[in-house]
Write an enzyme that holds these catalytic residues in place. Structure first.
Site, PDB file in Angstrom:
ATOM      1  N   ASN A 148       0.877  -1.183   0.015  1.00 47.81           N
ATOM      2  CA  ASN A 148       0.203  -0.047   0.036  1.00 47.81           C
ATOM      3  C   ASN A 148       0.752   1.216  -0.026  1.00 47.81           C
ATOM      4  O   ASN A 148       1.680   1.218  -1.055  1.00 47.81           O
ATOM      5  CB  ASN A 148      -0.929  -0.174   1.059  1.00 47.81           C
ATOM      6  CG  ASN A 148      -0.511  -0.039   2.486  1.00 47.81           C
ATOM      7  OD1 ASN A 148      -0.006  -1.358   2.755  1.00 47.81           O
ATOM      8  ND2 ASN A 148      -0.685   0.824   3.241  1.00 47.81           N
ATOM      9  N   ASP A 149       0.879   2.083   0.751  1.00 46.68           N
ATOM     10  CA  ASP A 149       1.439   3.406   0.857  1.00 46.68           C
ATOM     11  C   ASP A 149       2.709   3.623   0.391  1.00 46.68           C
ATOM     12  O   ASP A 149       3.627   2.839   0.967  1.00 46.68           O
ATOM     13  CB  ASP A 149       1.238   4.232   2.069  1.00 46.68           C
ATOM     14  CG  ASP A 149      -0.321   4.113   2.918  1.00 46.68           C
ATOM     15  OD1 ASP A 149      -1.009   3.561   2.266  1.00 46.68           O
ATOM     16  OD2 ASP A 149      -0.312   4.897   3.923  1.00 46.68           O
ATOM     17  N   PRO A 150       2.999   4.511  -0.423  1.00 47.03           N
ATOM     18  CA  PRO A 150       4.442   5.034  -0.877  1.00 47.03           C
ATOM     19  C   PRO A 150       4.941   5.569   0.596  1.00 47.03           C
ATOM     20  O   PRO A 150       4.368   6.509   0.753  1.00 47.03           O
ATOM     21  CB  PRO A 150       4.449   5.703  -2.098  1.00 47.03           C
ATOM     22  CG  PRO A 150       3.106   6.255  -2.014  1.00 47.03           C
ATOM     23  CD  PRO A 150       2.111   5.422  -1.533  1.00 47.03           C
TER      24      PRO A 150
END
Length: 571
Positions: free
Chosen positions: A59-61
């Site tokens: 998920n999140d960078p």
């Protein structure tokens, strides 16, 4: 590490089963968190040139940066399964933002202050050149606290090993909601008081909060008397981002730059809607307050980087090419069972250069120039008139893995449909004005990932309306016929494009097609949209590409160029 992750899973299971009131960003499937991917990973919908690891959930960078000639991307990753859980900071490196090589995870649960999780955060390059990562740790009490990590060996350009000082956490939850306090930004420095500043996302009731902290040594942080900014009824602000943009040109600015000739951007990710929005405004350094310009809404109806499947984004300043680069996460839209079966879930969108539009009201985004190195065989059209109902196929390349640029000329706007002032939500409007709903000007655009006989197709299109004092341009992704599979989530996406279509008489579209993702850039990057698409027929070499016009007025394709895209080295 395996035992620690197992302990973390058990703690999370007990934690959620006990009904304690702590927010989570993702649906938790405890029984699937450590289910190993199948021996043969499904390549049916894997992207060719978008960032993703070989298997499992992402998920999140996190913490993107440029250090000693190397681009670094960290990202939230489950090393044991294809659903959210067991999260570590996976780490990949690149010299061109296109070809990526994995290295060991940079940060993972290993200390009392992050024993239950290492969530999102950012990287800051300190004045002596040392990278510092601020990230959210979940401690033994399941409190969200902010920690710091440094590279173990600064002479290593790949920054493989990271250490966490024992003085962590550097920011505690004093005076804030311990279950809604996460995702520190890149820090910035004010030379006047010689202090660093950082923002952490939170909420107070239903009010989104960007709490501000100051530090003289990057170790001891003090909460300021008031937040940098807040907004009512928006709910939890995740993954905030705060940075300056130049009033002239497309060059980016270091996060610490301030003074004349620039504005600031505050972006937040809304946990309630799973969308992001941003405002452009002024940072009042003497008051430590951010004040939006009031040219767009400061709530969930405001401007977005991307009007589609795009979340938890993060920018960084690239000193090598003097630009600000945006990364964003695009989740899957098929079922959890599908993700488990195929052995992977989640991608990062193509990194985008980002700058302030000449109007000063909004941002413009464009895929990084390096992406064009993947362009291969090219086909195109020129000066092709599309009458009402016309459709022309673009042949000669693998259109399931393509980069398409097209410019449409609009000879006349006389028959544009009147615009109803009550049409304030472009996504709803796109669902009402689908690709087959004939109007005066449009819909016109592309059918991508289409089967030969159009049983499946995804429409990327424009439609022009006539308002009282101007024309309104609507851009849509219509996936309503994108698949014959029943279990896929296929929402319409839409956004208005801020162009003077009467003056310019034309509009451009660029669409990146990569098997299960469609990224579109309308009006030169003023409006951007990402969809995840899972056709059952229009897969691989069976996918087709068409340019179409379903409006009553003629539309001219001045020029269309389509390139078959190559495969970079991808982890």
């Amino acid at each position: 590490m395996a035992n620690k992750n197992l302990q973390w899973v058990v703690l999370l299971f007990l934690f959620f089963m006990c009904g304690l009131k702590v927010e989570a960003s993702h649906k938790v499937h405890v029984h699937l968190q450590s289910l190993q991917a199948p021996p043969l990973i499904s390549n049916l919908y894997r992207t060719a040139y978008h960032f993703q690891p070989p298997r499992h959930w992402i998920n999140d960078p996190n913490g993107p940066m440029y250090y000693k000639g190397i681009y670094h991307l960290f990202y939230q990753y489950n090393p044991y399964g294809s659903v959210w859980g067991n999260i570590v900071w996976a780490h990949s490196v690149s010299t061109d933002l296109i070809n990526w090589t994995p290295v060991e995870p940079g940060i993972y649960p290993s200390k009392p202050f992050d024993v239950n999780g290492c969530w999102s955060g950012s990287a800051t390059i300190l004045p002596d050149g040392t990278p510092a990562i601020l990230y959210t740790g979940i401690d033994a009490q399941n409190h969200q606290i902010q920690n710091i990590a440094y590279p173990k060996n600064l002479s290593d350009p790949y920054l493989v090993e990271w250490v966490k000082p024992d003085y962590n956490p550097v920011i505690n939850t004093n005076g804030v909601n311990a279950s809604a306090f996460r995702d520190p930004t890149t820090a910035w420095y004010n030379p006047k008081d010689r202090q660093w500043r950082v923002v952490v996302g939170s909420r107070r009731g239903d009010r989104g909060m960007a709490y501000l902290y100051k530090s003289k040594d990057f170790k001891r942080w003090v909460k300021t008397p008031h937040p940098l900014h807040s907004s009512a009824t928006t709910g939890m602000w995740e993954c905030p981002d705060f940075f300056p943009v130049s009033l002239q040109g497309q060059n980016g600015l270091d996060t610490s730059v301030n003074g004349p000739g620039l504005k600031h951007v505050l972006k937040v990710s809304l946990d309630v809607t799973r969308y992001e929005y941003y405002t452009v405004g002024k940072y009042l350094t003497e008051l430590d307050k951010y004040v939006p310009d009031n040219t767009s809404a400061d709530d969930h109806t405001g401007l977005r980087y991307d009007y589609g499947n795009f979340y938890a984004s993060k920018t960084f300043y690239d000193p090598a090419k003097h630009r600000r680069i945006l990364w964003g996460w695009s989740n899957e839209s098929d079922s959890v069972a599908d993700d488990v079966a195929k052995g992977w879930a989640g991608i990062q969108t193509i990194p985008r250069s980002l700058w302030l539009d000449t109007s000063g009201r909004q941002l413009v985004q464009w895929p990084v120039k390096e992406l064009e190195t993947l362009r291969g065989k090219q086909v195109g059209l020129k000066n092709t008139v599309l009458k009402s109902g016309d459709m022309v196929e673009v042949k000669g390349i693998l259109t399931s893995q393509a980069d398409v640029e097209v410019t449409f000329d609009l000879p006349s706007l006389e028959d544009a449909e009147p615009f109803d002032p009550l049409w304030t939500d472009p996504q709803i409007l796109c669902s009402k004005k689908g690709a087959n709903m004939k109007s005066g000007i449009g819909p016109f655009g592309l059918f991508v990932l289409s089967s030969e006989k159009m049983e499946e197709r995804t429409a990327v299109f424009f439609q022009v309306f006539r308002a009282v004092d101007k024309h309104v341009v609507l851009m849509c992704h219509d996936p309503s016929r994108s698949t014959l599979r029943n279990e896929v989530y296929i929402p319409y996406y839409g956004g208005f494009v801020d162009v003077d279509i009467k003056k310019e008489g034309k509009i451009s579209l660029r669409t990146l097609i990569d098997h299960s993702v469609v990224e579109s850039f309308g009006g030169g990057g003023k409006t951007c949209m990402t969809s995840r698409i899972y056709p059952s027929m229009a897969v691989g070499e069976k996918a087709h590409l068409f340019v179409f016009n379903n409006g009553l007025e003629d539309v001219k394709v001045t020029e269309l160029n389509a390139w078959e895209m190559g495969r970079p080295k991808m982890n």
